[in-house]
Design a protein around this motif. Structure first.
Motif, PDB file in Angstrom:
ATOM      1  N   UNK A  50      35.120 -28.544  23.006  1.00  0.00           N
ATOM      2  CA  UNK A  50      34.553 -28.659  24.177  1.00  0.00           C
ATOM      3  C   UNK A  50      33.176 -28.027  24.317  1.00  0.00           C
ATOM      4  N   UNK A  51      32.731 -27.549  23.307  1.00  0.00           N
ATOM      5  CA  UNK A  51      31.274 -26.641  23.220  1.00  0.00           C
ATOM      6  C   UNK A  51      30.344 -27.561  22.692  1.00  0.00           C
ATOM      7  N   UNK A  52      29.044 -27.203  22.931  1.00  0.00           N
ATOM      8  CA  UNK A  52      28.051 -28.009  22.366  1.00  0.00           C
ATOM      9  C   UNK A  52      27.443 -27.310  21.218  1.00  0.00           C
ATOM     10  N   UNK A  53      26.243 -26.571  21.328  1.00  0.00           N
ATOM     11  CA  UNK A  53      25.888 -26.183  19.955  1.00  0.00           C
ATOM     12  C   UNK A  53      26.428 -24.706  19.805  1.00  0.00           C
ATOM     13  N   UNK A  54      26.914 -24.655  18.527  1.00  0.00           N
ATOM     14  CA  UNK A  54      27.502 -23.339  17.994  1.00  0.00           C
ATOM     15  C   UNK A  54      26.497 -22.648  17.246  1.00  0.00           C
ATOM     16  N   UNK A 145      31.075 -16.062  27.515  1.00  0.00           N
ATOM     17  CA  UNK A 145      29.734 -15.746  27.212  1.00  0.00           C
ATOM     18  C   UNK A 145      29.021 -15.411  26.125  1.00  0.00           C
ATOM     19  N   UNK A 146      30.117 -14.668  25.090  1.00  0.00           N
ATOM     20  CA  UNK A 146      29.798 -14.617  23.745  1.00  0.00           C
ATOM     21  C   UNK A 146      29.204 -15.578  23.016  1.00  0.00           C
ATOM     22  N   UNK A 147      29.941 -16.849  23.172  1.00  0.00           N
ATOM     23  CA  UNK A 147      29.666 -17.775  22.700  1.00  0.00           C
ATOM     24  C   UNK A 147      28.274 -18.502  23.142  1.00  0.00           C
ATOM     25  N   UNK A 148      28.119 -18.535  24.254  1.00  0.00           N
ATOM     26  CA  UNK A 148      27.069 -19.567  25.017  1.00  0.00           C
ATOM     27  C   UNK A 148      25.891 -18.467  25.552  1.00  0.00           C
ATOM     28  N   UNK A 149      26.082 -17.225  25.737  1.00  0.00           N
ATOM     29  CA  UNK A 149      25.134 -16.625  26.638  1.00  0.00           C
ATOM     30  C   UNK A 149      23.883 -16.492  26.166  1.00  0.00           C
ATOM     31  N   UNK A 150      23.824 -16.507  24.649  1.00  0.00           N
ATOM     32  CA  UNK A 150      22.324 -16.315  24.303  1.00  0.00           C
ATOM     33  C   UNK A 150      21.407 -17.684  24.224  1.00  0.00           C
ATOM     34  N   UNK A 174      27.504  -7.994  28.564  1.00  0.00           N
ATOM     35  CA  UNK A 174      26.925  -8.925  27.577  1.00  0.00           C
ATOM     36  C   UNK A 174      25.948  -9.533  27.979  1.00  0.00           C
ATOM     37  N   UNK A 175      26.124 -10.307  29.113  1.00  0.00           N
ATOM     38  CA  UNK A 175      25.036 -11.435  29.679  1.00  0.00           C
ATOM     39  C   UNK A 175      23.617 -10.632  30.203  1.00  0.00           C
ATOM     40  N   UNK A 176      23.881  -9.425  30.342  1.00  0.00           N
ATOM     41  CA  UNK A 176      22.703  -8.722  30.808  1.00  0.00           C
ATOM     42  C   UNK A 176      21.437  -8.494  29.857  1.00  0.00           C
ATOM     43  N   UNK A 177      21.964  -8.729  28.517  1.00  0.00           N
ATOM     44  CA  UNK A 177      21.219  -8.866  27.419  1.00  0.00           C
ATOM     45  C   UNK A 177      20.230  -9.950  27.414  1.00  0.00           C
ATOM     46  N   UNK A 178      20.683 -10.833  28.008  1.00  0.00           N
ATOM     47  CA  UNK A 178      19.898 -12.110  28.072  1.00  0.00           C
ATOM     48  C   UNK A 178      19.239 -12.521  29.366  1.00  0.00           C
ATOM     49  N   UNK A 244      23.646 -20.179  35.502  1.00  0.00           N
ATOM     50  CA  UNK A 244      24.831 -20.003  34.480  1.00  0.00           C
ATOM     51  C   UNK A 244      25.975 -19.648  35.349  1.00  0.00           C
ATOM     52  N   UNK A 245      27.067 -20.147  35.025  1.00  0.00           N
ATOM     53  CA  UNK A 245      28.475 -19.450  35.697  1.00  0.00           C
ATOM     54  C   UNK A 245      29.450 -19.469  34.539  1.00  0.00           C
ATOM     55  N   UNK A 246      29.847 -18.513  34.400  1.00  0.00           N
ATOM     56  CA  UNK A 246      30.973 -18.059  33.399  1.00  0.00           C
ATOM     57  C   UNK A 246      32.298 -17.746  33.930  1.00  0.00           C
ATOM     58  N   UNK A 247      33.133 -18.401  33.600  1.00  0.00           N
ATOM     59  CA  UNK A 247      34.673 -18.048  34.140  1.00  0.00           C
ATOM     60  C   UNK A 247      35.089 -16.758  33.199  1.00  0.00           C
ATOM     61  N   UNK A 248      35.771 -15.920  33.760  1.00  0.00           N
ATOM     62  CA  UNK A 248      36.283 -14.672  32.929  1.00  0.00           C
ATOM     63  C   UNK A 248      37.687 -14.570  33.800  1.00  0.00           C
TER      64      UNK A 248
END
Length: 330
Positions: A50-54, A145-150, A174-178, A244-248
């Protein structure tokens, strides 16, 4: 119904299951693997499909599409002799040996079993939250977020995290880094996260909180441009711009089919011996997200898949001989 016998049966797909298959097949255990057919509504390969670029899996400096990475895992396991069935396991019987695994088409009797059925990230249901073309899943909406946030689309942008627990705080920090800013949206007045995690998040100048609100719609054109939120105290609606919206909001481990035949924790994850993949049933091992509620990464799942295969091999060659009444399948 077709009945087969083997020394090792692997249930699941994705990095954990396919890595276990690679190691087990190379050890000449001739494993049978049930990869599932749209199990939990996801294609064989699990959440990676279900992900795009890893971009964080070693060996692919330019990144690789999630489905392609899964297919490579699968082909490698198959190339060493793993027999793969695209069928979903409906139930198991661990009450006696050989253990029995049931799909709709066959029964497999096996001396050992590796469970790698994963866990599914919970996704809230609102307008625009689903898959394309009508929704923005993987086009600005994610559950990791760890997978896609960057990813470039999130860098220096306003981002949103939905949730109120420790995972939500971790994702936001984590997302505040980006991102330029991160808004945590929570339906209650108080966070469920531990005080330590709350304090860390509240001390971060990039994070702000929107309490007693829910997301009711995601909108944009080709990618996410914003969300509509509802104030639960006065029912007012307003738009919040974000890229960006991240479900947690948690994960749901795929353990219902086990019917408590192995010990589970309070959240339904399989309990394993610390530092091991051993479950409460001798000869039954668990790896990947079905027993890992903390890391949930492709690389950690692959690592525990390796561990499970090596432990199963050791069990079959040594430990099993010491247990009375075992039935070896020729």
């Amino acid at each position: 119904m077709n009945c087969l016998s083997c020394r090792l049966c692997i249930i699941g797909s994705g990095p954990a299951a396919y890595t276990a298959a690679i190691y087990a097949a190379r050890a000449e255990l001739q494993p049978i693997l049930f990869e599932g057919f749209l199990a939990n509504g996801v294609a064989a390969g699990g959440q990676l499909t279900t992900t795009t670029v890893v971009e964080n899996y070693p060996g692919f400096p330019e990144g690789i599409q999630g489905p392609e990475l899964c297919e490579r895992f699968r082909k490698q396991g198959e190339s060493f002799g793993t027999e793969i069935f695209t069928e979903t396991v409906e139930k198991v019987d661990f009450s006696r040996r050989p253990y029995r695994i049931f799909s709709s088409n066959r029964v497999v009797e096996s001396d050992s079993v590796i469970i790698a059925t994963g866990a599914l990230a919970k996704r809230l249901d609102f307008i625009g939250s689903g898959d394309p073309p009508d929704g923005f899943w993987n086009r600005g909406i994610s559950a990791c977020a760890v997978c896609d946030g960057a990813a470039p689309i999130f860098r220096n942008q306003d981002l949103v995290v939905v949730g109120g627990g420790d995972s939500a705080m971790e994702e936001a920090m984590f997302l505040t880094k980006f991102g330029k800013s991160v808004t945590v949206i929570h339906r209650r007045d108080d966070l469920r996260a531990s005080k330590v995690m709350q304090n860390r998040a509240k001390a971060n100048e990039k994070i702000r909180f929107l309490f007693s609100h829910i997301v009711v719609e995601a909108y944009g054109d080709r990618v996410l441009k914003g969300v509509k939120v509802k104030d639960l105290k006065n029912n007012e609606l307003r738009n919040l711009s974000c890229s960006g919206l991240f479900f947690a909001v948690g994960h749901l481990p795929a353990t219902k089919f086990l019917e408590n035949q192995v010990e589970l924790d309070e959240d339904g994850y399989i309990k394993t011996v610390p530092g091991s993949t051993k479950t409460s049933v001798p000869g039954v091992f668990a790896c990947g997200d079905v027993q890992d509620k903390k890391w949930r990464q492709a690389i950690t799942a692959a690592g525990t898949g390796c561990m499970a295969a090596l432990e199963a091999e050791h069990y079959l060659s040594t430990e099993m001989e010491q247990v009375d009444g075992l039935h070896w399948i020729e």
